[in-house]
Structures are given as C-alpha cells and as structure tokens.
Motif scaffolding. Structure first.
Motif, PDB file in Angstrom:
ATOM      1  N   LYS A 182      55.643  42.610  34.780  1.00 36.51           N
ATOM      2  CA  LYS A 182      54.810  42.032  33.719  1.00 36.51           C
ATOM      3  C   LYS A 182      53.998  40.859  34.252  1.00 36.51           C
ATOM      4  O   LYS A 182      52.817  40.711  33.928  1.00 36.51           O
ATOM      5  N   LYS A 183      54.642  40.013  35.075  1.00 37.24           N
ATOM      6  CA  LYS A 183      53.918  38.879  35.660  1.00 37.24           C
ATOM      7  C   LYS A 183      52.833  39.363  36.619  1.00 37.24           C
ATOM      8  O   LYS A 183      51.712  38.851  36.618  1.00 37.24           O
ATOM      9  N   VAL A 184      53.183  40.341  37.451  1.00 39.57           N
ATOM     10  CA  VAL A 184      52.195  40.896  38.388  1.00 39.57           C
ATOM     11  C   VAL A 184      51.044  41.531  37.624  1.00 39.57           C
ATOM     12  O   VAL A 184      49.871  41.370  37.990  1.00 39.57           O
ATOM     13  N   THR A 199      45.494  41.314  36.177  1.00 45.32           N
ATOM     14  CA  THR A 199      44.488  41.393  35.117  1.00 45.32           C
ATOM     15  C   THR A 199      43.569  40.179  35.164  1.00 45.32           C
ATOM     16  O   THR A 199      42.339  40.307  35.108  1.00 45.32           O
ATOM     17  N   LEU A 200      44.178  38.992  35.268  1.00 44.05           N
ATOM     18  CA  LEU A 200      43.373  37.762  35.333  1.00 44.05           C
ATOM     19  C   LEU A 200      42.538  37.719  36.611  1.00 44.05           C
ATOM     20  O   LEU A 200      41.386  37.251  36.587  1.00 44.05           O
ATOM     21  N   LEU A 201      43.106  38.199  37.712  1.00 43.67           N
ATOM     22  CA  LEU A 201      42.361  38.197  38.975  1.00 43.67           C
ATOM     23  C   LEU A 201      41.146  39.114  38.897  1.00 43.67           C
ATOM     24  O   LEU A 201      40.033  38.719  39.272  1.00 43.67           O
ATOM     25  N   CYS A 202      41.360  40.333  38.398  1.00 40.27           N
ATOM     26  CA  CYS A 202      40.237  41.279  38.281  1.00 40.27           C
ATOM     27  C   CYS A 202      39.190  40.758  37.311  1.00 40.27           C
ATOM     28  O   CYS A 202      37.985  40.824  37.586  1.00 40.27           O
ATOM     29  N   PHE A 231      43.316  44.995  32.026  1.00 41.22           N
ATOM     30  CA  PHE A 231      44.700  45.093  31.557  1.00 41.22           C
ATOM     31  C   PHE A 231      45.163  46.552  31.576  1.00 41.22           C
ATOM     32  O   PHE A 231      46.252  46.865  32.067  1.00 41.22           O
ATOM     33  N   TYR A 232      44.306  47.440  31.065  1.00 41.37           N
ATOM     34  CA  TYR A 232      44.654  48.864  31.033  1.00 41.37           C
ATOM     35  C   TYR A 232      44.669  49.447  32.440  1.00 41.37           C
ATOM     36  O   TYR A 232      45.595  50.184  32.813  1.00 41.37           O
ATOM     37  N   PHE A 233      43.642  49.106  33.247  1.00 42.10           N
ATOM     38  CA  PHE A 233      43.503  49.682  34.578  1.00 42.10           C
ATOM     39  C   PHE A 233      44.647  49.238  35.500  1.00 42.10           C
ATOM     40  O   PHE A 233      45.225  50.059  36.217  1.00 42.10           O
ATOM     41  N   LEU A 256      49.681  50.003  38.399  1.00 42.47           N
ATOM     42  CA  LEU A 256      51.040  49.578  38.745  1.00 42.47           C
ATOM     43  C   LEU A 256      52.101  50.595  38.338  1.00 42.47           C
ATOM     44  O   LEU A 256      53.243  50.501  38.803  1.00 42.47           O
ATOM     45  N   LYS A 257      51.734  51.533  37.468  1.00 47.29           N
ATOM     46  CA  LYS A 257      52.723  52.484  36.964  1.00 47.29           C
ATOM     47  C   LYS A 257      53.383  53.291  38.075  1.00 47.29           C
ATOM     48  O   LYS A 257      54.618  53.402  38.114  1.00 47.29           O
ATOM     49  N   PRO A 258      52.612  53.875  39.038  1.00 46.03           N
ATOM     50  CA  PRO A 258      53.289  54.603  40.130  1.00 46.03           C
ATOM     51  C   PRO A 258      54.191  53.698  40.969  1.00 46.03           C
ATOM     52  O   PRO A 258      55.257  54.131  41.415  1.00 46.03           O
ATOM     53  N   ILE A 259      53.765  52.445  41.170  1.00 41.68           N
ATOM     54  CA  ILE A 259      54.578  51.515  41.956  1.00 41.68           C
ATOM     55  C   ILE A 259      55.873  51.202  41.209  1.00 41.68           C
ATOM     56  O   ILE A 259      56.957  51.151  41.803  1.00 41.68           O
TER      57      ILE A 259
END
Length: 462
Positions: A3-5, A10-13, A197-199, A204-207
């Motif tokens: 969640k933190k990552v 999200t903020l970085l992108c 946020f969505y992207f 991250l889902k596969p990771i």
C-alpha cells in the motif's frame, strides 16, 4: 508494504508527469503571451499611423471623430495646438487625465530628451514607448499603456498628439488565459492521479501475487522439509535408547540383542529413506530456483524423438509391471525429422509425466480392488509420438483418476497436489511445475486434457 509502495509510486508518477505538464504549459503560455503582446502592439502601431494620417489631412478636427476614438475606453487622445490644449481636452477634462498626461510627458522627456524633435520640420513624426503608471501582482489590475507621441506641422505651428492605449484588456486576456490553464492543469493532475493510482495498482499486482506465491512456496517447502526432519530426529532419538554395543549396557529397553539389531537396522533405513526424500526435494527446489533466475542450462541438439520416447518406456517398464499396469508405446511407421531439443531435459519431462500417470492410475485401481469391485479392470498407460504441422507431439495417456476442470487450473503450480495423492510420500507437487519450466525454455507447450473413458492425457509440443 504494497500500500505504501502503491501510494509512493502514484505520487511519483503524478508528480513527474505533472511537472512535465506544468513546464509545457508555462512554455506555451510564455510564447502565447509574447505573441499576444506583439499582436496588440502591432495593432496599436497601425491605429496610430491611421490617426496621424487623419490629423495630417484634416484642417478641422471633429469632436465626434475624437469621441469615437475614445468611445471603447481603449484609447485616450490628448491634442495640443502650439502647446495649448485643444478645446476637446477641456470638455472631457478631469484630474486623473491631467495627472496621467503629465506623467506621460515626464516619461517621454526622460526617454527622448536627447532626440531632435524640432517642430519647424516640415515632416510629421511619432515615437512609441510603454508607460507603466502602477504595477500590481495581478495582471488584470496593472495600469500600463502603449504611448505614441507625435508632432504634425501646420501652417501656423504644429499639433502635438499623445495617443495612449490602455493595456487593461490585454492583461485581462492574459489573466483569464492563465486562470483557464490553471484549471486545466488542476483537472489534468486530478485525472493523472487517479490514472496513476489505477495503473500502478495494476503494475504492482503481478509483483504482489509473485510475493504471495513466494511466501506460499517457502511455507510449503518448510512443511515438506519438516516432515522428514521430524522422522529423522525421532529415529535418532530411538537409536539413542538402544543398548550401547561397546558397553553392552541397556539404556531403556530390555529386549534381546537380535531384536535390537533389527530395530537399529530399521531406524537406519528410515533415516536413509527420509534423507533421500529431502535430497530429491532440495534438488527440485534448486531446479525451480534456476528457472526463476533464468539460468537453466539447456543444450539443444538434433535428437530422434522416437528414441527419446523409447528410452522413457524402457526406464519405466519394470515399474509398470510391479504396479500391474498395462504399459504400451506407439511409434510412427515412417521416419520422423530430428527434434531440436535438450534430450536430457525432455527425458526429464517425459519421466515426470509417466511417473505421475503410473502412480495415479495405480491409485485408482487399488481403490477399486479394496472396495470389492469384481470388475475393477486394469490400469493402462500409453506413450505416443507423432510429427505434424512442423512440430513434434509427445503423448502420455492414462485411464487413472483423472483431473477435474478446477484442478487443471492449478496442477502446474508449485506444491499443488490433488487430495487423492497426498498420501504418496514420493510426490511433492513440483514435478509438473518443473516440466512447465523446461518446456518454456524450449519455447514449447504442455497441455492436459481428459482421456476418453476416464483418466488424463498430457501432450508436449516441440
């Protein structure tokens, strides 16, 4: 942790894309405002030339014409005939206009005091400059003018004209343009945030799933290793309780020496068996780890496909007889092209499939026999190879317990085993996973389907 990552990514992108968007917007606004000011100034110059031309041609200055020039509030006209204000100036005279004219004259004097502006010249002239009365943080409140000072020679002297063009409308346009792009950027940043946020969540889902699989893998491996370790430790503990051969003293048991020797031999066999089982498990895990690191050593060679299958048949023929399973092989009548593969790895895949087929077929017919079914029949496992569509196909066909559609989705997962096979100590649930990894390295496929009449059919394609 994820969640933190997820939030940080999200903020970085959003931040990076937002900064690029803001920089591009700033550059666009800078160019647009420069062009807007240039167009505004060129329009002012053109209008000044028209006014000067009309003043040159007119012998009588029409108040109506002057009123029309100032009607829109964009222009202010000041006329002086031989340094005396023209009557029109008295009609619309007010303190602010007088103060503004005085300041403009001072600005002109400071800018062009060294210029030759002799009124006795027979040619009219005009000079343009910018006058800023009061500056403001907001462009819309800025009191700034384009000013044109001109002198027009006449028969009895000259006419001086000050033409002031207010830049209020220009700065209104600039201000509104900035507000518009600020709202556009704000909306774009909001959309970027939700898109990021969505992207990133999808990224991250596969990771995340891979980490879950790793955790499950470690947990399953720990469970599989714990069982033989427990058996080994129990056997060692039992061995310690046997009488010491050197002293002949009994520790706990009062049993005979022959019986103690037999027990000791059994314990050593148990330890050896469990140690071998652990060794096989560790080797399988190392093999999978090499696959994860993409460090499989695959050496492709021109190999006879029928020879590969025949060798596999001969290796498991004795096992099939012990299990009382009808084991057969079907080879093509015509010679097939050579198969480019790693013969040792493909042999390993075939061995995994055949071993599973023999084990689960035996399991099915053992259950039928123990349940008292007189028509239990006999288990059958068949091997087949064929060449079609420029590919080699290897088949392992059995009439065993079969695989349900739900289980077909999971059989290639690590440590997955059907419930019916959990009692088999020689199965860890890694065989099919290893087979799949080997086929991936060969850019081939491995598929499973139902056998007609029951059982499973595995097909590998090279």
């Amino acid at each position: 942790m994820f969640k933190k990552v997820h939030l940080k990514l999200t903020l970085l992108c959003t931040g990076i894309t937002g900064m690029i968007l803001i920089c591009m917007t700033f550059f666009y606004l800078l160019v647009a405002e420069i062009n807007l000011k240039n167009n505004y100034y060129h329009s002012f110059e053109s209008n000044v030339q028209n006014i000067i031309y009309n003043l040159e041609k007119q012998t009588i200055i029409s108040y109506e014409w002057l009123s029309k020039l100032e009607a829109g509030g964009r222009y202010l006209i000041f006329l002086e005939d031989n340094d005396q204000p023209v009557l029109y100036g008295n009609i619309v005279k007010n303190e602010k206009r007088e103060e503004l004219l005085s300041n403009v004259k001072k600005e002109y004097s400071s800018l062009y005091e060294a210029e030759n502006t002799d009124a006795s010249s027979l040619l009219s002239f005009h000079l343009e400059f910018t006058y800023t009365g009061s500056d403001s943080f907001f462009a819309i409140n800025r009191q700034e003018y384009y000013v044109s000072y001109g002198e027009i020679p006449k028969e009895h002297g000259s006419i001086k004209v000050y033409i002031l063009c207010s830049l209020t409308d220009l700065y209104k346009q600039i201000y509104m343009q900035r507000i518009l792009f600020a709202f556009i950027n704000l909306a774009a940043l909001t959309l970027l945030f939700f898109f990021s946020f969505y992207f990133t969540k999808k990224l991250l889902k596969p990771i995340e799933e891979n980490q879950k699989k790793q955790i499950q893998f470690v947990a399953a491996a720990s469970h599989e290793l714990r069982t033989p370790l427990t058996v080994i430790l129990s056997s060692v503990s039992a061995l310690q309780k046997l009488p010491d051969k050197n002293t002949g003293q009994l520790a706990v048991s009062n049993s005979s020496s022959e019986e103690d020797s037999l027990n000791e031999k059994n314990f050593y066999q148990i330890i050896e068996g469990e140690a071998n089982r652990m060794s096989r498990l560790v080797n399988d895990m190392l093999l999978l780890a090499n696959g994860d690191n993409q460090s499989y050593s695959v050496q492709l060679k021109e190999t006879e496909a029928d020879t590969l299958l025949l060798n596999c048949y001969e290796a498991f023929e004795i096992m099939a007889k012990k299990k009382k399973i009808d084991f057969s092989i079907l080879l093509p009548d015509t010679r097939m092209p050579l198969c480019k593969c790693d013969p040792q790895r493909i042999a390993q895949v075939l061995a995994i499939l055949v071993h599973n087929a023999l084990s689960y077929t035996e399991l099915k017919y053992e259950k039928k026999k123990t349940s008292g079914n007189p028509a239990a029949g006999q288990g059958r496992v068949a091997l087949k190879v064929e060449y079609k569509d420029n590919h080699h196909y290897f088949y392992v066909i059995d009439n065993g317990i079969g695989i349900s559609d739900e289980e077909k989705k999971h059989i290639f997962e690590r440590f997955y085993r059907a419930d019916a096979s959990r009692s088999k100590k020689d199965h860890f649930g890694l065989g099919l996973c290893i087979a799949l990894e080997i086929m991936k390295e060969h850019h081939g496929t491995i598929l499973v389907s139902d056998t007609d009449g029951g059982g499973s059919t595995f097909v590998i394609k090279l």
